[in-house]
Design a protein around this motif. Structure first.
Motif: not given
Ligand SMILES: Nc1nc2c(ncn2[C@@H]2O[C@H](COP(=O)(O)OP(=O)(O)O)[C@@H](O)[C@H]2O)c(=O)[nH]1
Ligand SMILES: [Mg+2]
Length: 325
Positions: A321-323, A317-319, A314-315, A281, A290
């Motif tokens: 959560a998104d997927s 982990t957000e990714g 953080a970025a 990731r 990024r």
């Protein structure tokens, strides 16, 4: 040859060699289907006793493995053999010498033999071997023997993947003391001095005994690794090795060590997969500039590396959560 995963797993469970081989190939090739394979295998595993064999090239690991297969087959056990060579780019079949040594088991339906190359594998040995072991476990193997070429770090790695680790030495290979330096004295649960038909076997065993005795004082319930002398080429001493393995297994069960080792192994495996996923990731983020943007801010003094790492995590982990959402 294209087969869906549920069918493959079902056939492997029935012990069909082709399905077992196909599943291990999926592991080796880091197939995208692995996720589904492992999910289906999970409830079928946990029954196999995993024994790791390690030692310098030529010490007699393959010969000993073959002798152990014979001994376990005599006892009616189903046996899986995984020969892991971290340095070899080849896969799918044993090296010629190993093939000769293992050939007597080739037509035995109670034995699965597979060699696996892990060089270039994402996450290496730590990632691939446990999953191949899981395939053999699910296929109904009572015992899985894992032979690893001793090349430093990998033997310590493989030791952490076995229930019991066997370290092999041989006289006249000049590897007694060297082995100790390589940290081999910390990983053996059972020591085998093979080639006992050669001069120097007793001296090697004595030297090993001396070095093992120099370790920290052991308590009453502690395991004291036995040293077994063998002539693997003639199957001599093999029954004693099996006996030592069974004793170690019983000791581990009595002291909760087996469950503890398996938990540690599973934790390590999960960590390896998770770290690999995170790396991928982060790699994706680099593609989206990024990471480059964060790096640029560090260079120009606008951000410190810890804060940048926090932002990156953080970025990522957000990714995730998104997927998943
Ligand atoms: N003299 C003697 N030779 C052996 C014995 N066991 C294995 N060998 C030979 O040692 C060589 C290396 O054996 P191998 O099992 O391939 O070692 P590995 O590289 O550790 O797997 C082969 O030529 C074997 O035939 C033994 O007990 N005595
Ligand atoms: Mg070998």
């Amino acid at each position: 040859m294209d087969m869906d995963v549920p069918t493959l797993v079902e056939q492997a469970r029935e012990g069909r060699p082709r399905a077992v081989a196909r599943l291990i190939s999926l592991v080796e090739g880091a197939s995208p289907q692995l996720r589904e394979v492992m999910a289906r295998l999970a409830p079928l595993t946990g029954g196999a006793y995993v024994v790791g064999l390690t030692g310098s090239p030529g010490v007699g690991k393959s010969t000993s493995t073959s002798a152990l297969v014979s001994a376990y087959r005599r006892a009616g056990k189903r046996v899986g053999v995984l020969a892991v060579d971290p340095s070899s780019p080849f896969s799918g079949g044993a090296l010629l010498g190993d093939r000769v040594r293992m050939s007597e088991h080739a037509s035995d339906p109670g034995v699965y033999i597979r060699s696996m190359a892990t060089r270039g594998h994402l996450g290496g040995l730590a990632w691939a071997a446990p999953q191949a072991i899981r395939v053999l476990d699910a296929a109904g193997c009572d015992v899985v023997l894992v032979e690893t070429v001793g090349v430093g770090q990998s033997e310590v790695e493989i030791a952490s993947q076995a229930d019991t680790s066997v370290v092999l030495l041989a006289p006249g290979m000049g590897d007694g003391i060297q082995a100790a330096k390589a940290g081999i004295l910390e990983i053996g649960d059972v020591y085998v001095v093979n080639k006992a038909d050669r001069d120097g076997a007793d001296a090697t065993a004595r030297e090993l005994n001396h070095m093992l005795g120099l370790g920290e004082a052991r308590g009453a319930g502690d395991w004291r690794p036995p040293i077994v002398k063998t002539v693997a080429a003639r199957g001599e001493g093999t029954d004693e090795v099996v006996e030592a393995l069974e004793k170690h297994r019983a000791w581990m069960e009595e002291h909760g060590v087996l469950a503890e080792r398996r938990r540690a192994r599973a934790a390590h495996e999960v960590e390896t997969i998770a770290v690999t996923a995170l790396r991928e990731r982060i790699g994706d983020l680099r593609g989206h500039h990024r990471l480059d943007a964060l790096a640029e801010r560090i260079v120009t003094g606008g951000l410190d590396p810890y804060a940048a790492a926090d932002a990156l995590v953080a970025a990522v982990t957000e990714g995730a959560a998104d997927s998943s959402g």
